[in-house]
Design a protein around this motif. Structure first.
Motif, mmCIF file in Angstrom:
data_model
loop_
_atom_site.group_PDB
_atom_site.id
_atom_site.type_symbol
_atom_site.label_atom_id
_atom_site.label_comp_id
_atom_site.label_asym_id
_atom_site.label_seq_id
_atom_site.Cartn_x
_atom_site.Cartn_y
_atom_site.Cartn_z
ATOM 1 N N MET A 217 0.844 -1.188 0.000
ATOM 2 C CA MET A 217 0.000 0.000 0.000
ATOM 3 C C MET A 217 0.886 1.246 0.000
ATOM 4 S SD MET A 217 -2.912 1.636 0.161
ATOM 5 C CE MET A 217 -4.248 0.563 0.721
ATOM 6 N N LEU A 218 0.674 2.127 -0.984
ATOM 7 C CA LEU A 218 1.388 3.389 -1.074
ATOM 8 C C LEU A 218 0.374 4.525 -0.927
ATOM 9 C CD1 LEU A 218 3.793 2.563 -4.053
ATOM 10 C CD2 LEU A 218 4.293 2.424 -1.601
ATOM 11 N N TYR A 219 0.854 5.681 -0.558
ATOM 12 C CA TYR A 219 -0.041 6.772 -0.167
ATOM 13 C C TYR A 219 -0.941 7.246 -1.312
ATOM 14 C CZ TYR A 219 -1.461 11.281 1.817
ATOM 15 O OH TYR A 219 -2.183 12.340 2.275
ATOM 16 N N LEU A 220 -0.352 7.662 -2.419
ATOM 17 C CA LEU A 220 -1.152 8.210 -3.517
ATOM 18 C C LEU A 220 -1.710 7.136 -4.440
ATOM 19 C CD1 LEU A 220 0.661 11.468 -4.716
ATOM 20 C CD2 LEU A 220 -1.404 11.256 -3.323
ATOM 21 N N THR A 221 -0.934 6.108 -4.714
ATOM 22 C CA THR A 221 -1.363 5.098 -5.696
ATOM 23 C C THR A 221 -2.040 3.895 -5.049
ATOM 24 O OG1 THR A 221 0.876 4.147 -5.687
ATOM 25 C CG2 THR A 221 0.359 5.745 -7.418
ATOM 26 N N GLY A 222 -2.245 3.943 -3.726
ATOM 27 C CA GLY A 222 -2.950 2.863 -3.056
ATOM 28 C C GLY A 222 -2.207 1.547 -3.164
ATOM 29 N N ASN A 223 -2.954 0.450 -3.141
ATOM 30 C CA ASN A 223 -2.328 -0.865 -3.316
ATOM 31 C C ASN A 223 -1.666 -0.908 -4.691
ATOM 32 O OD1 ASN A 223 -2.901 -2.281 -0.884
ATOM 33 N ND2 ASN A 223 -5.034 -2.496 -1.519
ATOM 34 N N SER A 224 -0.360 -1.091 -4.695
ATOM 35 C CA SER A 224 0.412 -0.954 -5.933
ATOM 36 C C SER A 224 1.358 -2.128 -6.134
ATOM 37 C CB SER A 224 1.230 0.343 -5.906
ATOM 38 O OG SER A 224 0.391 1.465 -5.739
ATOM 39 N N ILE A 225 1.604 -2.438 -7.410
ATOM 40 C CA ILE A 225 2.521 -3.526 -7.776
ATOM 41 C C ILE A 225 3.448 -3.021 -8.872
ATOM 42 C CG2 ILE A 225 2.713 -5.832 -8.801
ATOM 43 C CD1 ILE A 225 -0.098 -6.423 -7.685
ATOM 44 N N TYR A 226 4.727 -3.349 -8.737
ATOM 45 C CA TYR A 226 5.711 -3.123 -9.797
ATOM 46 C C TYR A 226 6.333 -4.474 -10.150
ATOM 47 C CZ TYR A 226 5.511 1.950 -9.095
ATOM 48 O OH TYR A 226 5.106 3.257 -9.025
ATOM 49 N N ILE A 227 6.378 -4.783 -11.440
ATOM 50 C CA ILE A 227 6.966 -6.042 -11.914
ATOM 51 C C ILE A 227 8.140 -5.745 -12.828
ATOM 52 C CG2 ILE A 227 6.570 -8.141 -13.272
ATOM 53 C CD1 ILE A 227 3.658 -8.063 -12.398
ATOM 54 N N ASP A 228 9.258 -6.402 -12.569
ATOM 55 C CA ASP A 228 10.450 -6.288 -13.418
ATOM 56 C C ASP A 228 10.357 -7.321 -14.534
ATOM 57 O OD1 ASP A 228 13.010 -6.018 -14.496
ATOM 58 O OD2 ASP A 228 13.951 -7.221 -12.912
ATOM 59 N N HIS A 229 10.403 -6.841 -15.785
ATOM 60 C CA HIS A 229 10.346 -7.733 -16.951
ATOM 61 C C HIS A 229 11.725 -7.936 -17.580
ATOM 62 C CE1 HIS A 229 6.004 -7.731 -16.706
ATOM 63 N NE2 HIS A 229 6.033 -6.408 -16.629
ATOM 64 N N GLY A 230 12.755 -7.451 -16.897
ATOM 65 C CA GLY A 230 14.112 -7.608 -17.407
ATOM 66 C C GLY A 230 14.510 -6.473 -18.327
ATOM 67 N N MET A 231 15.815 -6.284 -18.473
ATOM 68 C CA MET A 231 16.361 -5.254 -19.358
ATOM 69 C C MET A 231 15.903 -3.844 -18.965
ATOM 70 S SD MET A 231 18.385 -6.626 -21.578
ATOM 71 C CE MET A 231 18.777 -8.001 -22.649
ATOM 72 N N ASN A 232 15.663 -3.636 -17.650
ATOM 73 C CA ASN A 232 15.313 -2.318 -17.112
ATOM 74 C C ASN A 232 13.897 -1.882 -17.467
ATOM 75 O OD1 ASN A 232 16.238 -0.256 -15.384
ATOM 76 N ND2 ASN A 232 16.745 1.086 -17.084
ATOM 77 N N LEU A 233 13.016 -2.834 -17.776
ATOM 78 C CA LEU A 233 11.618 -2.540 -18.084
ATOM 79 C C LEU A 233 10.730 -3.032 -16.941
ATOM 80 C CD1 LEU A 233 9.552 -1.512 -20.270
ATOM 81 C CD2 LEU A 233 9.317 -3.920 -20.914
ATOM 82 N N PHE A 234 9.853 -2.138 -16.453
ATOM 83 C CA PHE A 234 8.966 -2.458 -15.337
ATOM 84 C C PHE A 234 7.529 -2.090 -15.705
ATOM 85 C CE2 PHE A 234 13.129 -1.398 -13.746
ATOM 86 C CZ PHE A 234 13.390 -2.344 -12.754
#
Length: 298
Positions: A217-234
């Motif tokens: 849970m983040l303040y502004l974006t609420g429940n949030s997920i970041y996924i790394d797809h490799g090669m610096n792409l998320f």
């Protein structure tokens, strides 16, 4: 004589082993070339013969390009250095084209990149005084940003997948990428994501294979997920009602990772979704039902 014969046998054995290894190495390289070329379909001959290729070589503010090189180990772009990482027989990186990139032609390792103008529509939203106050709490916002930047500071040095990226939720496009946004009548910058409106509780899919580098849970974006797809792409997923993965989980394309919600700074149930090259947001529409290898055809 016996000693000479033995030495000759040893030499022949070593020469034969070296010859077999050379053949095996040559076969491996050939298979890598064929595998990589297949990703480009009818553009394979052009791409594979080029020392450096920009995919595409015509782009727009807010987008990204994909670079393949035969030998280079880094690319310089807009004052930053981007390492080229090995994949099959080539070396690759993504380059973000920020919204404030000047229009015109640029030279990148001898290749010409043209950045053309693009018109973005205007989006106006009205929020409550309580929601407006949320955006003023810079201490909490900055604390979350540090977490996000740390999560995106390291990436798998290989592609997690070469399959097309899927749209993470079926919903109505409520705000397009790049819209000029006004909040309560005041200019608020560009909306560097797509908002997909859907009923609360609608399942959200991972857009492609990868590793969850942040899920909380983040303040502004609420429940949030970041996924790394490799090669610096998320990829980023925000305002979820429920998280169904945790930091460190490995996911496959299409896995259910959470449910649509309206947590954080949000005016209704939707998925706020975008891609990031490192800490630079890039247009998700480039990726949907496609791969960067197919950008050669754009």
């Amino acid at each position: 004589m016996d000693l000479l014969f033995s030495l000759m046998m040893i030499w022949n054995s070593l020469y034969g082993a070296a010859d077999n290894q050379a053949k095996a190495d040559a076969l491996k390289i050939e298979l890598m070339l064929q595998s990589e070329a297949a990703l480009y379909a009818d553009k394979a001959d052009f791409v594979m013969k080029s020392d450096v290729v920009l995919l595409p070589n015509v782009t727009y503010p807010g987008d990204a390009i994909f670079v393949r090189s035969k030998t280079r180990d880094e690319i310089k772009w807009q004052g930053k250095t981007y390492p080229l990482l090995p994949f099959d027989s080539g070396f690759y990186t993504y380059l973000p084209i920020s919204m404030n990139t000047k229009l015109g032609k640029f030279t990148i390792d001898g290749q010409t990149l043209q950045v053309r103008a693009k018109t973005f529509e205007t989006d106006r939203i009205t929020v409550t005084s309580e929601q407006e106050a949320m955006r003023q709490d810079t201490e909490r916002i900055n604390a979350d940003q540090k977490k996000i930047n740390l999560a995106r500071s390291k990436s798998n040095p290989v592609f997690s997948s070469t399959e097309p990226f899927v749209i993470p939720v079926q919903g109505r496009l409520s705000t397009a990428y790049g819209y000029t946004r006004y909040v309560n009548g005041k200019f608020d910058g560009s909306h560097l994501a797509v908002d997909l409106a859907a009923p609360a509780g609608t399942p959200i899919k991972a857009t492609n294979d990868g590793k969850v580098v942040l899920a909380e849970m983040l303040y502004l974006t609420g429940n949030s997920i970041y996924i790394d797809h490799g090669m610096n792409l998320f990829s980023q997923y925000a305002h979820l009602s429920k998280l169904m993965v945790k930091t460190g989980d490995v996911v496959k394309r299409g896995d259910i990772i959470g449910l649509v919600g309206t947590t954080g700074f949000s005016t209704g149930p939707h998925l706020h979704f975008t891609f990031w090259v490192g800490n630079s947001p890039v247009n998700p529409n480039l990726f949907f039902d496609s791969t960067p290898f197919q950008w050669a055809s754009k």
